[in-house]
Design an enzyme around this catalytic site. Sequence first.
Site, short mmCIF file in Angstrom:
data_model
loop_
_atom_site.label_atom_id
_atom_site.label_comp_id
_atom_site.label_asym_id
_atom_site.label_seq_id
_atom_site.Cartn_x
_atom_site.Cartn_y
_atom_site.Cartn_z
N ASP A 225 0.84 -1.19 0.00
CA ASP A 225 0.00 0.00 0.00
C ASP A 225 0.88 1.24 0.00
OD1 ASP A 225 -2.10 -1.67 0.12
OD2 ASP A 225 -2.56 -1.34 2.24
N LYS B 222 -4.42 2.59 -2.45
CA LYS B 222 -5.70 3.22 -2.81
C LYS B 222 -5.78 4.53 -2.06
CE LYS B 222 -7.44 -0.50 -1.54
NZ LYS B 222 -8.35 -1.07 -0.61
N GLY C 236 0.06 -1.20 5.54
CA GLY C 236 0.40 -0.31 6.65
C GLY C 236 -0.26 -0.79 7.92
N GLY C 237 0.40 -0.59 9.06
CA GLY C 237 -0.19 -0.96 10.35
C GLY C 237 -0.41 -2.45 10.43
N ASP C 238 -1.61 -2.83 10.84
CA ASP C 238 -1.97 -4.24 10.93
C ASP C 238 -2.94 -4.56 9.80
OD1 ASP C 238 -2.17 -6.77 12.82
OD2 ASP C 238 -4.16 -6.34 12.03
N THR D 216 -0.57 -1.52 14.72
CA THR D 216 -1.57 -0.68 14.09
C THR D 216 -1.37 0.79 14.47
OG1 THR D 216 -3.92 -0.49 13.66
CG2 THR D 216 -3.29 -0.95 15.92
N MET E 167 -8.87 8.12 10.10
CA MET E 167 -9.72 9.00 9.31
C MET E 167 -8.96 9.89 8.35
SD MET E 167 -10.74 11.64 12.35
CE MET E 167 -12.23 12.04 11.51
N1 SAH Z 1 -4.23 -1.06 8.60
C1 SAH Z 1 -3.80 0.28 9.03
C2 SAH Z 1 -4.89 1.31 8.86
C3 SAH Z 1 -5.24 1.61 7.43
S1 SAH Z 1 -6.46 2.86 7.30
C4 SAH Z 1 -3.36 0.19 10.49
O1 SAH Z 1 -3.56 -0.84 11.14
O2 SAH Z 1 -2.77 1.16 10.97
C5 SAH Z 1 -5.49 4.28 7.01
C6 SAH Z 1 -5.54 5.23 8.18
O3 SAH Z 1 -4.67 4.79 9.20
C7 SAH Z 1 -5.04 6.61 7.85
O4 SAH Z 1 -6.06 7.41 7.26
C8 SAH Z 1 -4.66 7.14 9.22
O5 SAH Z 1 -5.79 7.55 9.94
C9 SAH Z 1 -4.14 5.90 9.89
N2 SAH Z 1 -2.66 5.81 9.84
C10 SAH Z 1 -1.93 4.86 9.25
N3 SAH Z 1 -0.61 5.08 9.44
C11 SAH Z 1 -0.50 6.20 10.15
C12 SAH Z 1 0.58 6.96 10.67
N4 SAH Z 1 1.85 6.58 10.47
N5 SAH Z 1 0.31 8.07 11.38
C13 SAH Z 1 -0.95 8.46 11.58
N6 SAH Z 1 -2.01 7.79 11.11
C14 SAH Z 1 -1.80 6.68 10.42
#
Ligand code: SAH
Length: 473
Positions: A248, A270, A301-303, A331, A383
């Site tokens: 992503d 996306k 990104g994240g989880d 996450t 968000m």
């Molecule tokens: N799967 C991801 C989330 C995806 S949705 C997770 O677990 O983190 C995407 C949203 O995640 C972004 O709009 C933002 O709100 C948040 N996000 C992801 N990475 C971020 C970061 N490094 N700093 C702040 N917000 C983040």
Amino acid sequence: MKLYPLFADLSGRAVLVIGGGAVAERKAATLIEVKAQVTVNAPELTPQLRRWVEQGLIAHRPDAFRETWLDRVWLVVAATSDRETNRLVASLAELRRIFVNVVDDAELSSFHVPAVVDRAPLTIAISSGGAAPMLARLVRERLESLLDPSLGALTTLAARLRTRIRARLPEMAARRRFYEQLFAGPVAALLRQARPQEARRAAERALLAEAKGTQGSVVLVGAGPGDPGLLTLRAVRAMNEADVILHDRLVSAEVLALARRDAERIEVGKQAGNHHYTQDAIHDLLLQHVRAGRRVVRLKGGDPFVFGRGGEELQFLRQHSIAYEVVPGITAALACAAYAGVPLTHRDHAQAVRLLTAQCQRSHDALDWHALAQERQTLAVYMGVSELAAFSARLLAHGRAASTPFALIENGSRAEQRVVTGTLANMPQRASAHNVRSPALLILGEVAALAESLAWFGQPPLGEPRAEPHADG
Ligand code: SAH
């Protein structure tokens, strides 16, 4: 000094260890492991060495060192703290052409003991030729973290199948391909999952099917919020074994830099409003690479299971009987909270934390605003920044106090991280005053006020200027 690397078979062979302290004990331990016939020469032994003597694992000679003992041994280890003794032993061994290791003395030693990564029966030995043992140890640690512990089991499995592999795949290239697939494909995955019987069956099936071409696999990996230090070891390993990485946009360049150099990287991000790839197109891409026999890492990104649509991708893979694994990631809510100094459930302020998404109007309509407006709970909101105004208006309308603190974290855990704080009443204004951009995560609730005192990473939070007390107030 350039050394010749060598693995020695010492089982049943006599080895003399001189010295009875902690160092001698460590040397004896590894020698016992390889079933050497160890004699320890020292007036006094550590309790552990004594125990080994009682158990018959080693022999003990308490009397003064005698030159003639060297006549029957293959190796000598001098591990006394007396440099003269060590020197004498080294020179006598040299005369008899017996290899000698003098602990911590590269010059007196004719063999060195390397730093070892043990995935028995696979062993990796590292030596700096005495130049920088600490560096060798660091390399060892690096390899330790890269190589899954199940590698040992995989090696054993490969050993069991070896004759059959040779018979079935007489061509070297085919054999190599098979081993490659064994080491990086579903068989290795099953061993990582502690399912040895299934792994063995899968390996046998793979061997039978080898002639018919192979199917790849998918690892769904959480890449965390951006700081590569927040990746799991398993994530790094998967990225090291990947042929293709579908990632992503949120995945940071620093994280991608850790992937195998020649892995193909494809961004399938996306962006809100600007859809590069539809979810269906991502599914198609997954399928296409797996069918081509590649090891695919789907990096999110994240989880992957937190607002990551990882679930949908797994359902799709399952429908197509494609093997997969999932590696969780840190996450955004957890990372941003940690890196902004906001304890999400500080016991004085919150009994619950909710992870929610408010990316668009449709997601707003699906939320239970009454529940969200309750006090003493923390909302971690994934968000788009453009949704802040609508979000705060709805919360206020449902009764959450206008004075509720918030912390808005932009680029959490990355070098550019910014934290904007304030209260629910002025949240949209504060965000636009500082021109907050995506990705940003909102933490709303009593705990957010703690950012001011607990922040530790990057720039201090951008708080509201404190109101000057008015003389007439
Ligand atoms: N799967 C991801 C989330 C995806 S949705 C997770 O677990 O983190 C995407 C949203 O995640 C972004 O709009 C933002 O709100 C948040 N996000 C992801 N990475 C971020 C970061 N490094 N700093 C702040 N917000 C983040």
